[in-house]
Design a protein around this motif. Sequence first.
Motif, PDB file in Angstrom:
ATOM      1  N   SER A  23       0.755  -1.160   0.004  1.00 17.57           N
ATOM      2  CA  SER A  23      -0.105   0.474  -0.593  1.00 17.57           C
ATOM      3  C   SER A  23       1.166   1.628   0.118  1.00 17.57           C
ATOM      4  N   LEU A  58      -3.150  -6.027 -12.711  1.00 17.08           N
ATOM      5  CA  LEU A  58      -3.490  -4.785 -11.797  1.00 17.08           C
ATOM      6  C   LEU A  58      -4.394  -5.286 -11.052  1.00 17.08           C
ATOM      7  N   LYS A  59      -5.002  -7.223 -10.871  1.00 21.60           N
ATOM      8  CA  LYS A  59      -5.865  -7.517 -10.336  1.00 21.60           C
ATOM      9  C   LYS A  59      -4.801  -7.710  -8.984  1.00 21.60           C
ATOM     10  N   GLU A 103      -4.559  -4.622  -7.188  1.00 22.72           N
ATOM     11  CA  GLU A 103      -5.604  -4.794  -5.745  1.00 22.72           C
ATOM     12  C   GLU A 103      -5.706  -5.475  -4.569  1.00 22.72           C
ATOM     13  N   GLU A 104      -5.233  -7.053  -5.101  1.00 21.04           N
ATOM     14  CA  GLU A 104      -5.047  -7.837  -4.392  1.00 21.04           C
ATOM     15  C   GLU A 104      -4.248  -7.222  -2.665  1.00 21.04           C
ATOM     16  N   LYS A 140      -3.709  -4.238  -1.834  1.00 17.29           N
ATOM     17  CA  LYS A 140      -4.200  -2.604  -2.175  1.00 17.29           C
ATOM     18  C   LYS A 140      -2.727  -1.345  -2.398  1.00 17.29           C
ATOM     19  N   ARG A 168      -1.595   1.644  -5.286  1.00 16.68           N
ATOM     20  CA  ARG A 168      -2.636   2.344  -5.876  1.00 16.68           C
ATOM     21  C   ARG A 168      -2.334   2.378  -6.504  1.00 16.68           C
ATOM     22  N   ILE A 169      -2.984   2.834  -7.452  1.00 16.30           N
ATOM     23  CA  ILE A 169      -3.264   2.549  -9.421  1.00 16.30           C
ATOM     24  C   ILE A 169      -3.395   3.953  -9.935  1.00 16.30           C
ATOM     25  N   PHE A 175     -10.373  -1.095 -11.907  1.00 15.01           N
ATOM     26  CA  PHE A 175      -8.986  -1.124 -10.907  1.00 15.01           C
ATOM     27  C   PHE A 175      -8.594   0.402 -10.195  1.00 15.01           C
ATOM     28  N   ASP A 221      -7.424   3.749  -8.900  1.00 16.84           N
ATOM     29  CA  ASP A 221      -7.715   5.000  -8.040  1.00 16.84           C
ATOM     30  C   ASP A 221      -7.757   6.838  -8.619  1.00 16.84           C
TER      31      ASP A 221
END
Length: 285
Positions: A181, A201-202, A205-206, A208, A210-211, A225, A227
Amino acid sequence: MTGNILDSMTEQYNSLTRSGKKLADYIFTHTSETQYMSITSLAENCGVSEATITRFCRVLGLSGYNDLKLALAKSDRVTDLGDPSDGAQTINHEDDFDTMCRKIHSSSIVSLNETLELLNEAALVRAVNLLSGARHVYCFGQGGSMVMAMEAWARFSTVSSNFIHIEDSHMQAMAAALATSKDVILFFSYSGSTRDMEEVLKLAEENKVRIILITHFKKSRAAEFADVVLLCGYNESPLQSGSIAAKVGQMFLIDCLFYGLCRKNPELYASARAATAQSIANKLL
């Protein structure tokens, strides 16, 4: 599938479901526009589900929605150079060099103007804040978008060592699996819809992570996906994949992010730019 996609749709029309016919009717009426749409946009515009579009593609013998867009582009009017013929900036082999250059210039201006119109200040500020607070910023993209990711990394590397560029999609997945994160992924994808992109991106996301996504399509798989989504202008036909005009808008966004970051701490980043410039000064003749 062989032959013209519109002919195949006509032949299959009576065997289609009600939703399939609704989709076909929309495509018949909006052939040129459809090739520039994301699957989500097309589903919303003609009132069917994305699953219906996927099934529709399979009925026509296509592997997926991107194949449908490519088939539509081929069936539409194109020039002898392979570009769509419906644009003011379309280049033909009869154009002299001055006309050709002016059309290319015009395409870049269109891209810049459209990107500026799409620019969301709140999203840009949030993206800059994410970049500023990140432990590492991974600049990712695949295919032509990988070139834009490298461009971003090269630009930001003049002021910070926190930016990392990885070309290979397998290595991108590994980096995303180890990211936390505290990290940010700056992802470039004009379409926002590729398998390699979704896999990376999966994983992000898992964890946490930031994208920040730079894309042309606000409603795309990648946007689900992200942010923060920053939109680049210019409608790129499937036959124009990798066009410079589409990249011009993305480079404009890179510079907006770059100077936005520098504004956060002017003295620090001015000193860093001076240091990196001095480091390569002796390499110049």
